[in-house]
Design a protein around this motif. Structure first.
Motif, PDB file in Angstrom:
ATOM      1  N   SER A  32      47.356  50.365  50.872  1.00 42.37           N
ATOM      2  CA  SER A  32      46.799  50.773  52.161  1.00 42.37           C
ATOM      3  C   SER A  32      47.277  49.874  53.300  1.00 42.37           C
ATOM      4  N   MET A  33      47.523  48.584  52.977  1.00 43.59           N
ATOM      5  CA  MET A  33      47.970  47.651  54.013  1.00 43.59           C
ATOM      6  C   MET A  33      49.426  47.236  53.852  1.00 43.59           C
ATOM      7  N   LYS A  34      50.045  47.730  52.761  1.00 44.04           N
ATOM      8  CA  LYS A  34      51.475  47.504  52.520  1.00 44.04           C
ATOM      9  C   LYS A  34      51.832  46.012  52.502  1.00 44.04           C
ATOM     10  N   LYS A  35      51.065  45.247  51.722  1.00 44.31           N
ATOM     11  CA  LYS A  35      51.364  43.825  51.610  1.00 44.31           C
ATOM     12  C   LYS A  35      50.790  43.254  50.324  1.00 44.31           C
ATOM     13  N   ASN A  36      51.307  42.106  49.915  1.00 47.62           N
ATOM     14  CA  ASN A  36      50.789  41.388  48.760  1.00 47.62           C
ATOM     15  C   ASN A  36      49.599  40.524  49.187  1.00 47.62           C
ATOM     16  N   ILE A  37      48.596  40.460  48.321  1.00 46.67           N
ATOM     17  CA  ILE A  37      47.394  39.674  48.593  1.00 46.67           C
ATOM     18  C   ILE A  37      47.014  38.916  47.325  1.00 46.67           C
ATOM     19  N   LYS A  38      46.676  37.643  47.478  1.00 40.03           N
ATOM     20  CA  LYS A  38      46.309  36.823  46.328  1.00 40.03           C
ATOM     21  C   LYS A  38      44.807  36.905  46.032  1.00 40.03           C
ATOM     22  N   ALA A  39      44.472  36.679  44.778  1.00 40.71           N
ATOM     23  CA  ALA A  39      43.066  36.585  44.351  1.00 40.71           C
ATOM     24  C   ALA A  39      42.977  35.569  43.220  1.00 40.71           C
ATOM     25  N   VAL A  40      41.919  34.794  43.219  1.00 40.07           N
ATOM     26  CA  VAL A  40      41.640  33.907  42.093  1.00 40.07           C
ATOM     27  C   VAL A  40      40.909  34.703  41.019  1.00 40.07           C
ATOM     28  N   VAL A  41      41.330  34.528  39.776  1.00 39.17           N
ATOM     29  CA  VAL A  41      40.664  35.168  38.637  1.00 39.17           C
ATOM     30  C   VAL A  41      40.306  34.084  37.637  1.00 39.17           C
ATOM     31  N   ILE A  42      39.025  33.955  37.326  1.00 34.47           N
ATOM     32  CA  ILE A  42      38.549  32.948  36.378  1.00 34.47           C
ATOM     33  C   ILE A  42      38.094  33.658  35.110  1.00 34.47           C
ATOM     34  N   LYS A  43      38.779  33.355  34.006  1.00 31.67           N
ATOM     35  CA  LYS A  43      38.471  33.975  32.711  1.00 31.67           C
ATOM     36  C   LYS A  43      37.605  33.016  31.892  1.00 31.67           C
ATOM     37  N   PRO A  44      36.564  33.507  31.247  1.00 31.00           N
ATOM     38  CA  PRO A  44      35.690  32.629  30.452  1.00 31.00           C
ATOM     39  C   PRO A  44      36.389  32.082  29.216  1.00 31.00           C
ATOM     40  N   ASP A  45      35.789  31.074  28.624  1.00 34.98           N
ATOM     41  CA  ASP A  45      36.420  30.364  27.505  1.00 34.98           C
ATOM     42  C   ASP A  45      36.708  31.246  26.299  1.00 34.98           C
ATOM     43  N   SER A  46      35.951  32.322  26.122  1.00 33.27           N
ATOM     44  CA  SER A  46      36.149  33.183  24.955  1.00 33.27           C
ATOM     45  C   SER A  46      37.031  34.391  25.269  1.00 33.27           C
ATOM     46  N   TYR A  47      37.772  34.315  26.357  1.00 35.00           N
ATOM     47  CA  TYR A  47      38.557  35.466  26.798  1.00 35.00           C
ATOM     48  C   TYR A  47      39.562  35.928  25.748  1.00 35.00           C
ATOM     49  N   THR A  48      40.057  35.014  24.934  1.00 31.77           N
ATOM     50  CA  THR A  48      41.077  35.372  23.948  1.00 31.77           C
ATOM     51  C   THR A  48      40.525  36.197  22.797  1.00 31.77           C
ATOM     52  N   THR A  49      39.215  36.356  22.710  1.00 32.92           N
ATOM     53  CA  THR A  49      38.646  37.227  21.687  1.00 32.92           C
ATOM     54  C   THR A  49      38.943  38.676  22.052  1.00 32.92           C
ATOM     55  N   GLY A  50      38.623  39.566  21.167  1.00 30.01           N
ATOM     56  CA  GLY A  50      38.974  40.973  21.389  1.00 30.01           C
ATOM     57  C   GLY A  50      38.048  41.727  22.312  1.00 30.01           C
ATOM     58  N   LYS A  51      36.938  41.119  22.741  1.00 27.32           N
ATOM     59  CA  LYS A  51      35.954  41.879  23.516  1.00 27.32           C
ATOM     60  C   LYS A  51      36.338  41.979  24.994  1.00 27.32           C
ATOM     61  N   SER A  52      35.647  42.884  25.680  1.00 28.47           N
ATOM     62  CA  SER A  52      35.815  43.033  27.126  1.00 28.47           C
ATOM     63  C   SER A  52      34.668  42.351  27.850  1.00 28.47           C
ATOM     64  N   PHE A  53      34.885  42.033  29.129  1.00 29.31           N
ATOM     65  CA  PHE A  53      33.931  41.218  29.876  1.00 29.31           C
ATOM     66  C   PHE A  53      33.521  41.911  31.176  1.00 29.31           C
ATOM     67  N   PRO A  54      32.272  41.684  31.608  1.00 29.96           N
ATOM     68  CA  PRO A  54      31.883  42.128  32.945  1.00 29.96           C
ATOM     69  C   PRO A  54      32.576  41.274  34.000  1.00 29.96           C
ATOM     70  N   VAL A  55      32.601  41.771  35.221  1.00 35.53           N
ATOM     71  CA  VAL A  55      33.313  41.098  36.311  1.00 35.53           C
ATOM     72  C   VAL A  55      32.378  40.885  37.492  1.00 35.53           C
ATOM     73  N   VAL A  56      32.399  39.667  38.032  1.00 34.04           N
ATOM     74  CA  VAL A  56      31.700  39.349  39.279  1.00 34.04           C
ATOM     75  C   VAL A  56      32.742  39.128  40.364  1.00 34.04           C
TER      76      VAL A  56
END
Length: 272
Positions: A32-56
């Motif tokens: 919509s704005m035709k540009k790249n935008i950065k975001a910080v993403v923090i993954k919890p310690d158990s992220y490497t497991t097979g489950k999915s996680f909620p997002v805040v």
């Protein structure tokens, strides 16, 4: 024996460090704005497991950027671990107020945060891709933005919080570049009203959002947050409201995000 004990402790600490929350910087593209935008993403310690996680989705205030929360409150990494959710900190371009500007077509931060970024995160991370696994909160401008986006996109977010939110734009006709995004209040008073959270609560559908609002009692936004609480109560809209001593600063928000995390975690873990 002593050496064996020390080795055990070192191995424990080493494994703990290996499993600690991981902080990414995602480079997203806004069509919509035709540009790249950065975001910080923090993954919890158990992220490497097979489950999915909620997002805040955690929004910054006026003058801030995508990296501000992680820099000012590094403890949010521990919250991702403790409550087992992914934290995403979008960039609101200093003073976007997180809406699509009717004045400047290059400012479409409602579209970016509520649609484009959500799609990117769901495509690239192991998320619970639905409103039951999605929440949004923020401080100051970001508190307004979180409520604004949640109200306008009740199919996207299931829970919303606000910390020291600037929930009414109208008292600040010359503040924080709002007039650059909406046009002047004298010229477009209805536009200012339509984009103020306090005037949008009639749009909240029954049972659509879990809501938690808080503000420091010495904050310059305190009175408008009290009015928002009163309006929600008068209209029988369930919500949590907390007022505790504090001003408009990072000491308050570093504490407030802990309470917000409890509320949002309770929402994620509530049985249907």
């Amino acid at each position: 024996m002593r050496n064996s004990f020390l080795i055990t402790i070192c191995l424990f600490l080493f494994s703990h460090l290996l499993s600690a929350a991981e902080v990414d910087t995602a480079l997203t593209y806004s069509k919509s704005m035709k540009k790249n935008i950065k975001a910080v993403v923090i993954k919890p310690d158990s992220y490497t497991t097979g489950k999915s996680f909620p997002v805040v989705y955690l929004l910054h205030g006026a003058g801030g950027n995508y990296a501000e929360w992680a820099k000012k409150v590094p403890g949010i990494k521990n919250l991702a671990d403790q409550y087992q959710f992914i934290i995403v900190c979008p960039d609101g371009n200093v003073t976007s107020w997180y809406f699509d500007s009717p004045v400047d077509s290059e400012w479409k931060y409602e579209t970016y945060v509520a649609k484009e970024l959500v799609s990117y995160i769901d495509e690239h991370y192991k998320t619970i891709a639905g409103k039951k696994g999605r929440a949004i909160t923020g401080l100051s401008m970001g508190g307004h933005g979180a409520l604004y986006l949640a109200i306008k996109h009740q199919d996207v977010y299931g829970a919303v919080g606000s910390m020291s939110g600037g929930v009414d734009l109208k008292p600040f006709p010359n503040g924080w570049n709002i007039s650059k995004r909406l046009g002047t209040q004298d010229e477009f008073p209805e536009r200012w009203k339509q984009n103020s959270v306090i005037d949008m609560i009639y749009q909240i559908k029954p049972g659509a959002l879990a809501i938690a609002i808080e503000c420091g009692t010495e904050d310059f936004f305190y009175k408008m947050n009290i009015r928002l609480h009163d309006e929600l109560s008068y209209n029988n809209i369930p919500h949590d409201f907390t007022a505790r001593p504090g001003v408009h600063n990072w000491d308050y928000w570093a504490n407030a995000i802990k309470f917000q995390s409890v509320f949002l975690s309770n929402y994620f873990n509530a049985k249907p």
